[in-house]
Scaffold this active site. Sequence first.
Site, mmCIF file in Angstrom:
data_model
loop_
_atom_site.group_PDB
_atom_site.id
_atom_site.type_symbol
_atom_site.label_atom_id
_atom_site.label_comp_id
_atom_site.label_asym_id
_atom_site.label_seq_id
_atom_site.Cartn_x
_atom_site.Cartn_y
_atom_site.Cartn_z
ATOM 1 N N HIS A 240 -62.173 11.050 -62.736
ATOM 2 C CA HIS A 240 -61.374 12.219 -63.122
ATOM 3 C C HIS A 240 -61.535 12.470 -64.609
ATOM 4 O O HIS A 240 -61.598 11.534 -65.408
ATOM 5 C CB HIS A 240 -59.890 11.974 -62.818
ATOM 6 C CG HIS A 240 -59.003 13.097 -63.274
ATOM 7 N ND1 HIS A 240 -58.829 14.247 -62.531
ATOM 8 C CD2 HIS A 240 -58.267 13.266 -64.408
ATOM 9 C CE1 HIS A 240 -58.025 15.069 -63.188
ATOM 10 N NE2 HIS A 240 -57.671 14.492 -64.321
ATOM 11 N N ASP B 198 -46.785 18.773 -56.519
ATOM 12 C CA ASP B 198 -47.444 18.766 -57.829
ATOM 13 C C ASP B 198 -47.974 20.147 -58.169
ATOM 14 O O ASP B 198 -47.889 20.591 -59.318
ATOM 15 C CB ASP B 198 -48.572 17.748 -57.858
ATOM 16 C CG ASP B 198 -49.328 17.791 -59.175
ATOM 17 O OD1 ASP B 198 -48.730 17.448 -60.203
ATOM 18 O OD2 ASP B 198 -50.505 18.194 -59.174
ATOM 19 N N ARG C 220 -44.478 24.067 -64.986
ATOM 20 C CA ARG C 220 -44.614 23.502 -66.341
ATOM 21 C C ARG C 220 -45.486 24.385 -67.220
ATOM 22 O O ARG C 220 -45.235 24.532 -68.416
ATOM 23 C CB ARG C 220 -45.214 22.095 -66.258
ATOM 24 C CG ARG C 220 -44.246 21.048 -65.711
ATOM 25 C CD ARG C 220 -44.969 19.791 -65.269
ATOM 26 N NE ARG C 220 -45.825 19.259 -66.300
ATOM 27 C CZ ARG C 220 -46.953 18.602 -66.087
ATOM 28 N NH1 ARG C 220 -47.378 18.403 -64.847
ATOM 29 N NH2 ARG C 220 -47.658 18.147 -67.091
ATOM 30 N N SER D 43 -48.902 13.592 -62.418
ATOM 31 C CA SER D 43 -49.672 14.659 -61.774
ATOM 32 C C SER D 43 -51.069 14.166 -61.406
ATOM 33 O O SER D 43 -51.526 14.342 -60.271
ATOM 34 C CB SER D 43 -49.758 15.870 -62.707
ATOM 35 O OG SER D 43 -50.574 16.871 -62.152
ATOM 36 N N LYS E 8 -52.388 12.772 -57.249
ATOM 37 C CA LYS E 8 -53.521 13.361 -56.506
ATOM 38 C C LYS E 8 -54.584 12.308 -56.210
ATOM 39 O O LYS E 8 -55.192 12.304 -55.136
ATOM 40 C CB LYS E 8 -54.116 14.518 -57.313
ATOM 41 C CG LYS E 8 -53.178 15.725 -57.415
ATOM 42 C CD LYS E 8 -53.884 16.938 -57.969
ATOM 43 C CE LYS E 8 -54.149 16.863 -59.451
ATOM 44 N NZ LYS E 8 -52.963 17.099 -60.272
#
Length: 432
Positions: free
Chosen positions: A84, A163, A170, A185, A189
């Site tokens: 990620h 989320d 947000r 967050s 995931k």
Amino acid sequence: MIRPVELIQRKRDGGELTPEEVNELMLGYARDEIPDYQLAALCMAIFFRGLTSSETYAMTEAMIATGETVDLRAALGRKVVDKHSTGGVGDKTSIAVGPIVAACGVPFAKMSGRGLGHTGGTLDKLESIPGFRVELSTDEFVAQVREAGMAIIGASANLVPADKKLYALRDVTATVDNYSLIAASIMSKKIAGGAEAIVIDAKVGDGAFMKSVEDARALAEAMLDLAHRADREVVCLLTDMNRPLGRAVGNSLEIREAIATVRGEGPADFLELVLEACSHLLAVSDLHVDREEGRDMAARAIADGSALAAYERWIRAQGGNPDEGALPTAPIVKELTADRGGYVAELGAVAVGLAALHLGAGRQTKDDSIDHSVGIVCLSKPGDQVAQGEALAEIHAATQADAEEAARELRAAYILADEAPPRRSVVLDVIA
């Protein structure tokens, strides 16, 4: 039955929420039983008061519980790895890393997202490839990882739905910049997506969300704590985003650069990050190798052509044409030349990213369409010596007017000097 106003007040005053309260909040929000304005108030209280590590983990678990999960270990009988990135300019790393890792015999499974603003999204880049499918069912996703060794797809709408709602809230209430909420967050995931070992590339600098190494380290430590609690292995790389990564910025241009890299011909800074990410992914896989052995394996996969073969196998498995010649090309290519001789001292990542965005390579709102053919190739990067009149960059544009405007923006991104700047590694730190 919880009373949201009492929880908002307690958090506002510095108190702590229990896991049961956080779970009920997230489930209620996902079911539209708790209104946006109350979650917005809670987010602002969290922004100022923070979350404890226990609350952050409770938030992560609660968001996972609002949707489906994927058990890749049960489905494949193997430890599956994932990567990620927190987002940057020219960041096509996963597109090169996945095939290299798969060529080394380790299953790679990633659910990815789209870009917004000056940072590009992996799915947008992959959609440059004619026929490529980013929407796969969970069964198709698992089957492809089993048969082709890897898959990169869009996250299912049923995966961590709370989320998605909370992030959108947000974004419009100025509460994105909180380490606990960001960590929850990201990790919700990743955990729901089924990977057991994850390398997280936390970008630092001008073109990144986090401007300092200290900020990036705080986020990395929050994610490592969540990984430990969830029995996942995570390695965090802190990497430089004060300049674009590699040379290409723009969707099809970045696919070309990723292909060049798995062929062994990529730019040095991009190859450095790709090999670093691969070395850590292979070290946390079930191959039982250390980081140096993993790096050697990745380098061999590039050198012997197996990484390129894995790339082509992956693209075909998702319906795409792996032939580089099938990628879209822009009708206008304009060179930006140096107005003096010297060394490239700086190349602002945000300025380059915005120039590409204005060409049509990205989105300013989530509903904008993308021109996959346009973008920028930075022929000269910081540390390179250039002569007056030598090309600094190529601008790939839809119209001559777009190219001229991008040239004006891009010229301001380049700073030339009489002396070469000190060399900076793209990898600033590793936290594991």
